[in-house]
Design a protein around this motif. Sequence first.
Motif, mmCIF file in Angstrom:
data_model
loop_
_atom_site.group_PDB
_atom_site.id
_atom_site.type_symbol
_atom_site.label_atom_id
_atom_site.label_comp_id
_atom_site.label_asym_id
_atom_site.label_seq_id
_atom_site.Cartn_x
_atom_site.Cartn_y
_atom_site.Cartn_z
ATOM 1 N N ASN A 111 7.393 -1.684 -3.273
ATOM 2 C CA ASN A 111 6.553 -2.875 -3.515
ATOM 3 C C ASN A 111 6.645 -3.892 -2.370
ATOM 4 O O ASN A 111 6.830 -5.085 -2.588
ATOM 5 N N LYS A 134 11.880 2.197 -8.874
ATOM 6 C CA LYS A 134 11.521 0.922 -8.268
ATOM 7 C C LYS A 134 12.660 0.491 -7.340
ATOM 8 O O LYS A 134 13.809 0.379 -7.766
ATOM 9 N N LYS A 176 9.367 7.826 -10.975
ATOM 10 C CA LYS A 176 9.153 6.812 -9.955
ATOM 11 C C LYS A 176 10.275 5.790 -10.059
ATOM 12 O O LYS A 176 10.497 5.215 -11.134
ATOM 13 N N ASP A 224 9.227 3.444 -5.057
ATOM 14 C CA ASP A 224 8.234 2.388 -4.793
ATOM 15 C C ASP A 224 8.967 1.108 -4.400
ATOM 16 O O ASP A 224 9.719 0.545 -5.193
ATOM 17 N N LYS A 275 -6.390 2.642 -7.679
ATOM 18 C CA LYS A 275 -6.280 1.741 -8.826
ATOM 19 C C LYS A 275 -7.653 1.100 -9.038
ATOM 20 O O LYS A 275 -8.020 0.185 -8.296
ATOM 21 N N ASP A 322 -0.038 1.435 -1.304
ATOM 22 C CA ASP A 322 -0.445 0.894 -2.606
ATOM 23 C C ASP A 322 -1.008 -0.512 -2.419
ATOM 24 O O ASP A 322 -2.229 -0.691 -2.375
ATOM 25 N N GLU A 323 -0.139 -1.511 -2.234
ATOM 26 C CA GLU A 323 -0.655 -2.864 -2.059
ATOM 27 C C GLU A 323 -1.601 -2.972 -0.852
ATOM 28 O O GLU A 323 -2.478 -3.843 -0.817
ATOM 29 N N GLU A 367 6.538 4.664 -1.636
ATOM 30 C CA GLU A 367 5.321 3.871 -1.808
ATOM 31 C C GLU A 367 5.533 2.466 -1.258
ATOM 32 O O GLU A 367 6.515 1.801 -1.584
HETATM 33 MG MG MG Z 1 3.271 0.499 -6.324
#
Ligand code: MG
Length: 391
Positions: free
Chosen positions: A200, A169, A167, A198, A273, A249-250, A224
Amino acid sequence: MSEFCIESLTVTRINVPLIKPISMAFGAVSTAHILLVRIRDSDGVKGVGEATLLGGPHWNEESAESALAIIETYLAPAIKGVKFSGIEALSNRLVSLVRRNSLARSAVEKAAFDLIGRRLGVPISDLLGGRCRQEIPVAWTLSNGGAEREISDGEEAIEKRAHACFKLKFGHADPSDDIARASKIIDHFSGRARVIADVNQGWDEVTAARAFPALQEAGLLAIEQPLPAENLEGIARLRHGLGFDVIADEAATGPEATFKLAAALAASAVSLKPSRDGGLLATKRTAAIADAAGMKLYGGGMIETSVGTAASAHVYATVPKLTFGCELFGPLKLVEDIVQDSVKIKGGALKVPESPGLGVEIDEEKIARLVTGEPITRVYLAPFDQSENRV
Ligand SMILES: [Mg+2]
């Protein structure tokens, strides 16, 4: 089960440094802020649960300070001394007392699951319907700011533990630099490991629209949360005809949010999660909604100790289709774990614990070393320092 009640609930505040800071779109995270919830019932049986606040209120609305206040002020008094009538009822009671604040509620629910598993002599996965798998493939994060170092880290991760998914970032560098970096890494590990990126929430829609064709061409497996969680319409527009998966995700904050994502066609996959979903039962419901909507599932992680990691592993083991495996590498990123024997990760997979409850035993000596006595930690994020070697 014979009649009993939860007699005590205590919360221990622990700060555990990460071996190396992790760079994310919003900053560099260097410490896991952990609340350890410990309960004991009227027969002396114990249970433990964890809430790890990674990034604090920069990441979502909760912080270690707010979660501590919610648990001690609202949740603990409502369950102590009350006849225990099942985890569904307890979880429902927590929701009725405290809306949102999922990390706080989930830590208490996890402790209850651990306690009930120990009372009945079964692992938590048995309480959640039983396992579909004994091991879960684990991805490894590469985020130290440069393709060459990340390739080196990836080679080490393959050699040490046979990870088959990395993964990356994204979001703290220029998008063109992130794309170039991803392309090199995907190309280097072609045939040996797949790559998920990801962001974010770090991009806007135009940035993502420019980036997606190059990432598809490079062979990215999935991206993601490229856009802010609120922008469901933007993701729905971008996903049209896209040749890789978009993981929410978020934006995926539990069953209700996942239903909205499905209705808006705003993701092709969802990151589970338990701490963010509202607990293990909420994660089961989230997974069922996503699966019914044809969305794939990913077992998300929050750099938790073996306590939180084991809890997530138990529920992920019961999800019929977990297409992207999980990212439950938390204990490997912390300078110290808080259990006697950490969860086992080898051969590219996490072995789901088999002993009753969570299947891990906390180590009081380690915990005592990590309790700093600091009542409040005000600084969660370090500024970016690209010269520093990062995980
Ligand atoms: Mg994430």
